[in-house]
Design a protein around this motif. Structure first.
Motif: not given
Length: 148
Positions: A18-22, A39-45, A57-60
């Motif tokens: 489940d991807r979230q939007w940030v 970049a950290s949020l996009l990769t999902g780290k 990762g999530d959508f940023v």
């Protein structure tokens, strides 16, 4: 050789996640700090189910790109290069000039440099949305705000 229960690792399919939007507000923040957080949020780290070979990762969404800050004398000394494809076609642009003309591109270049240089990196980069002002068309996704 038979694998025991202790040596197996569980891999999760990226489609099941489940991807979230940030939303990240870049106003009066340093360019590198905003880019590294994105970049950290996009990769999902930041997620517990992070897998390096999958897009977890999530959508940023980055807003107020025109108000991002460049520290020191980077407005004059930092130079971006591109090539037209023709012989002698190298073009240079100072960071200050790019910040005035295309601040969205400035943030995109910074984030893209922090992502993997492969097909997965290109797929992850497509989840980044950058906007010059405070308005963005992703209100329907109900993005949550993240501090830098």
């Amino acid at each position: 050789m038979k694998l025991t229960e202790q040596t197996r690792s569980i891999s999760r399919e990226s489609g099941l996640r489940d991807r979230q939007w940030v939303v990240i507000d870049a106003s009066e923040r340093a360019l590198g700090r905003v880019a590294s957080r994105a970049a950290s949020l996009l990769t999902g780290k930041t997620r517990p189910d992070y897998t390096p070979n999958q897009d977890t990762g999530d959508f940023v969404v980055i807003i107020n790109a025109a108000k991002v800050r460049l520290t020191g004398s980077k407005t004059l000394s930092k130079v971006y290069y591109r090539h037209t494809g023709w012989p002698g076609g190298i073009r240079t642009t100072a960071a200050g000039k790019m910040l005035d003309a295309k601040p969205e591109r400035l943030l995109e270049i910074a984030v893209k440099g922090m992502l993997p240089k492969n097909r997965l990196g290109h797929q992850i980069f497509n989840k980044l949305k950058v906007y010059r002002g405070a308005e963005h068309p992703h209100a329907a996704q109900k993005p949550k705000s993240v501090s830098v």
